[in-house]
Design an enzyme around this catalytic site. Structure first.
Site: not given
Ligand code: GLV
Length: 315
Positions: A233, A262, A280
């Site tokens: 993360r 993000e 991602h």
């Protein structure tokens, strides 16, 4: 028959378990994430929500769904986007997707280890933009992956899957976890492991304890020849500090699949040298994303049937 909200479009076949169980599926054709207001509205009259990591299931969403809402099934192994305490407090079960994405995510971590170490993005960008004027013995000199020391921060399913790949590259593999794994290469002291590693790859969940785990102080412990890879993360790494380390040449390269905010990517990271930046896509294979969607839906079906699925989040 229960009413189940699926917050974004899932891969083909992903909602099959809900349909097979005869539930009334409120699906969206749209792949745009719902805004916080839309999400609160959408959960008002449903028994279950199948959501994605772009949905913030906070206490307000749980309150909006109460008392009808019984389960939130997150199509991701990480569940930092779900306020689990608020859900459990309201009697709402939470499911995730452990086990089905480990190998695919480990593949991507290895891709980043290789691409960042060998400066693949910079070299390709030069070629595409017409800056490559011919072979040169001093061009794009990266660092060897084979024979290097890999430090894994976290050694769960994904970390150990990366370790298996590293063995094929003759890497020396170290790992840090809070409790002793009893396995060769375990390091009790994260700081010590960072200083010993040529490549550091992050495989810990995001929590208050791991937010900015890799901060300016720890980045300074890395060798200037080291490569940092993050497929966990974004907020595990202080991006500002990472960009500064790359700019100053205090770190050789970074491979990142996840970011602090993000879909925004820190402008200093975008401009930093020797970085491989991906949007991602750790678990993004057709088979794995389909398995994830199905597993989350199966969890929701089980909870709605009064059962305890194996993918129930217990804390
Ligand atoms: C993806 O990032 C996941 O947590 O499954």
């Amino acid at each position: 028959m229960a009413r189940v909200l699926v917050t974004r479009r899932l891969p083909d076949g992903g909602i099959d378990p809900l349909v097979a169980a005869g539930h009334d599926v409120v699906a969206r054709d749209d792949d745009r994430p719902l805004s916080p207001d839309e999400l609160r509205d959408a959960v008002r009259a449903v028994d279950a929500v199948v959501c994605l990591l772009t949905d913030r299931i906070d206490a307000a969403v749980i309150r909006a769904g109460s008392p009808r809402l019984r389960v939130v099934a997150n199509v991701a192994v990480g569940f930092d986007n779900v306020d689990v305490a608020a859900a459990h407090g309201a009697g709402v079960a939470v499911c995730n997707t452990p086990g089905v994405l480990d190998e695919t995510t480990a593949d991507l971590a290895f891709l980043l280890i290789l691409a960042a170490s060998r400066l693949a993005s910079e070299a390709e960008a030069d070629l595409r933009d017409g800056r490559w004027l011919g072979w040169g013995i001093n061009q794009y000199l990266g660092r060897d992956v084979h024979g290097a020391t890999l430090g894994l921060v976290g050694y769960g399913r994904i970390g150990s899957a990366v370790a298996r790949r590293a063995a094929g590259f003759d890497m020396r593999v170290l790992h840090h976890t809070r409790t002793d794994t009893g396995l060769p290469g375990w390091r009790a002291d994260l700081d010590q492991m960072l200083g010993e590693s040529d490549v550091v790859s992050l495989h810990v969940p995001l929590s208050d304890a791991t937010r900015h785990l890799i901060d300016a102080r720890r980045l300074a412990l890395l060798r200037p020849t080291a490569v940092l890879v993050n497929t966990s993360r974004g907020p595990i790494v202080d991006e500002e500090a990472l960009a500064a380390a790359l700019e100053d040449g205090r770190l050789f390269a970074a491979g990142l699949d996840v970011f602090e905010r993000e879909p925004e990517v820190h402008p200093r990271l975008l401009a930093a040298p020797r970085t491989v930046l991906l949007p991602h896509i750790g678990s993004a294979s057709i088979a794995t994303r389909t398995r994830m969607a199905r597993l989350a839906c199966e969890g929701a079906v089980a909870v709605l049937a009064g059962e305890q699925p194996a993918n129930l989040v217990r804390r």
